[in-house]
Write an enzyme that holds these catalytic residues in place. Sequence first.
Site, PDB file in Angstrom:
ATOM      1  N   HIS A  20       0.837  -1.189   0.000  1.00 15.26           N
ATOM      2  CA  HIS A  20       0.000   0.000   0.000  1.00 15.26           C
ATOM      3  C   HIS A  20       0.874   1.242   0.000  1.00 15.26           C
ATOM      4  O   HIS A  20       1.809   1.345   0.788  1.00 15.26           O
ATOM      5  CB  HIS A  20      -0.904  -0.023   1.236  1.00 15.26           C
ATOM      6  CG  HIS A  20      -1.933   1.039   1.243  1.00 15.26           C
ATOM      7  ND1 HIS A  20      -2.245   1.741   2.373  1.00 15.26           N
ATOM      8  CD2 HIS A  20      -2.726   1.524   0.259  1.00 15.26           C
ATOM      9  CE1 HIS A  20      -3.187   2.618   2.090  1.00 15.26           C
ATOM     10  NE2 HIS A  20      -3.494   2.513   0.809  1.00 15.26           N
ATOM     11  N   HIS A  98       6.697  17.380 -15.772  1.00 11.28           N
ATOM     12  CA  HIS A  98       7.536  16.202 -16.004  1.00 11.28           C
ATOM     13  C   HIS A  98       8.766  16.194 -15.095  1.00 11.28           C
ATOM     14  O   HIS A  98       9.161  15.146 -14.584  1.00 11.28           O
ATOM     15  CB  HIS A  98       7.949  16.151 -17.479  1.00 11.28           C
ATOM     16  CG  HIS A  98       8.732  14.945 -17.853  1.00 11.28           C
ATOM     17  ND1 HIS A  98       8.231  13.667 -17.772  1.00 11.28           N
ATOM     18  CD2 HIS A  98       9.998  14.806 -18.323  1.00 11.28           C
ATOM     19  CE1 HIS A  98       9.138  12.798 -18.172  1.00 11.28           C
ATOM     20  NE2 HIS A  98      10.225  13.469 -18.514  1.00 11.28           N
ATOM     21  N   TYR A 120       6.579  11.622 -23.069  1.00  7.68           N
ATOM     22  CA  TYR A 120       5.945  11.701 -21.747  1.00  7.68           C
ATOM     23  C   TYR A 120       4.995  10.533 -21.466  1.00  7.68           C
ATOM     24  O   TYR A 120       4.090  10.651 -20.651  1.00  7.68           O
ATOM     25  CB  TYR A 120       5.221  13.042 -21.566  1.00  7.68           C
ATOM     26  CG  TYR A 120       6.107  14.213 -21.866  1.00  7.68           C
ATOM     27  CD1 TYR A 120       7.136  14.558 -21.000  1.00  7.68           C
ATOM     28  CD2 TYR A 120       5.945  14.948 -23.036  1.00  7.68           C
ATOM     29  CE1 TYR A 120       7.975  15.626 -21.277  1.00  7.68           C
ATOM     30  CE2 TYR A 120       6.782  16.009 -23.324  1.00  7.68           C
ATOM     31  CZ  TYR A 120       7.796  16.343 -22.445  1.00  7.68           C
ATOM     32  OH  TYR A 120       8.625  17.392 -22.727  1.00  7.68           O
ATOM     33  N   ALA A 121       5.211   9.400 -22.110  1.00 11.62           N
ATOM     34  CA  ALA A 121       4.381   8.210 -21.881  1.00 11.62           C
ATOM     35  C   ALA A 121       4.873   7.496 -20.619  1.00 11.62           C
ATOM     36  O   ALA A 121       5.509   6.448 -20.689  1.00 11.62           O
ATOM     37  CB  ALA A 121       4.414   7.292 -23.093  1.00 11.62           C
ATOM     38  N   ASN A 122       4.593   8.107 -19.495  1.00 12.33           N
ATOM     39  CA  ASN A 122       5.023   7.598 -18.193  1.00 12.33           C
ATOM     40  C   ASN A 122       3.883   7.787 -17.202  1.00 12.33           C
ATOM     41  O   ASN A 122       3.170   8.786 -17.259  1.00 12.33           O
ATOM     42  CB  ASN A 122       6.242   8.377 -17.679  1.00 12.33           C
ATOM     43  CG  ASN A 122       7.350   8.444 -18.690  1.00 12.33           C
ATOM     44  OD1 ASN A 122       7.941   7.425 -19.003  1.00 12.33           O
ATOM     45  ND2 ASN A 122       7.626   9.624 -19.218  1.00 12.33           N
TER      46      ASN A 122
END
Length: 131
Positions: A20, A98, A120-122
Site C-alpha cells: 500500500h 515532467h 511523456y508516456a510515463n
Amino acid sequence: MRKEGILNTDICYAISSLGHTDYMVIADPGLPIPENVTVIDISLVKGVPGFMEVFDAVTRELVIDSYIYAEEIEASGTELLQHMQTRLSNVPGRKMPHEDLKDMLPKAKVIIRTGECTPYANVILEGGVNF
C-alpha cells in the site's frame, strides 16, 4: 504456468510484492532510471511493447489507489492520456510537470520500461489494498 494474465515473472513478482502506497512506474525508454530502483526492461524495438498494452495488463492485476502523470502528455499523447483516464476512471489521478515526476522516481519500488516512443508516456501507479 499461469492460465491467463501477465506471464512475465518479474512483473508478476513486482505486482505481488507492491505494498500500500508503494509506487510502480510504467515508462517510456527515455525516462531516466534512478540508481537503486529496480527496472524491468521489456523494451524490444521502438514501439514494442507499447505503453497501452503494458498499462492494460498491469492495471488488470494491480490494486491502484491513485496515479500520477506528466502534464506535458496533454499536448503530445492525448490518446494515451485518454486511455489512462478511461481505464482508471474510478481512481484519483493528478498531473504534475515532467521534471517533478522525475524527482519522484527514486521513491518507486519498480519501473517497467516499455518500447513506447510517445513523449511523456510515463505513469506512476500508487499501490492500494483490496480490502
